[in-house]
Design an enzyme around this catalytic site. Structure first.
Site, PDB file in Angstrom:
ATOM      1  CG  MET A 194      -0.465   4.463  -3.453  1.00 30.21           C
ATOM      2  SD  MET A 194       0.425   5.527  -2.282  1.00 30.21           S
ATOM      3  CE  MET A 194       2.082   4.965  -2.346  1.00 30.21           C
ATOM      4  CB  CYS A 195      -4.259  -0.141  -2.401  1.00 26.11           C
ATOM      5  SG  CYS A 195      -3.490  -1.771  -2.336  1.00 26.11           S
ATOM      6  NE  ARG A 196      -5.952  -1.230   4.428  1.00 32.00           N
ATOM      7  CZ  ARG A 196      -7.060  -1.366   5.098  1.00 32.00           C
ATOM      8  NH1 ARG A 196      -7.049  -1.339   6.395  1.00 32.00           N
ATOM      9  NH2 ARG A 196      -8.205  -1.546   4.476  1.00 32.00           N
ATOM     10  N   GLY A 219      -1.129  -3.410  -1.241  1.00 38.22           N
ATOM     11  CA  GLY A 219      -0.684  -3.801  -2.577  1.00 38.22           C
ATOM     12  C   GLY A 219      -1.610  -4.698  -3.359  1.00 38.22           C
ATOM     13  CG  MET A 234      -0.810   4.324   1.321  1.00 40.00           C
ATOM     14  SD  MET A 234       0.282   5.737   0.924  1.00 40.00           S
ATOM     15  CE  MET A 234       0.255   6.658   2.457  1.00 40.00           C
TER      16      MET A 234
END
Length: 109
Positions: free
Chosen positions: A60-62, A64, A88
């Site tokens: 995951m990141c902020r 995608g 997220m």
């Protein structure tokens, strides 16, 4: 954009006991993250590949985008990796637990 090339799952479907890799930067991690997730910023993933568990890895990141790049790389290396669609922001919207944020509530930066 990445859905046809990268294995993807929605945040609500990630198993509670999943191995999570968060590839955001330190300030994003500090604001709020998933407890128990492994934090390796995207720029360090290649150098720290040996730290990753052998199990299926949910990345995951902020939102995608960065995580999709990491998943694409990991899959090319023969690893079982899945991108968390929406990152997220989607995790928070799905009501999944988060920690961090110092003295305040955790949030997505």
């Amino acid at each position: 954009m990445f859905h046809t090339q990268v294995p993807t799952v929605d945040a609500a479907s990630v198993p509670a006991d999943a191995a999570l890799l968060d590839v955001r930067e330190q300030d994003e991690w500090d604001a709020g993250h998933v407890e128990g997730a492994l934090h390796i910023p995207i720029g360090e993933v290649v150098a720290r590949l040996a730290e990753l568990p052998d199990d299926r890895l949910y990345v995951m990141c902020r939102v995608g985008g960065r995580s999709a790049q990491v998943v694409q790389y990991l899959v090319a290396q023969g690893r079982d990796a899945v991108n968390i669609d929406g990152g997220m922001y989607a995790w928070e919207a799905a009501g999944r637990p988060m920690t961090g944020g110092g003295d305040g509530q955790p949030y997505v930066l």
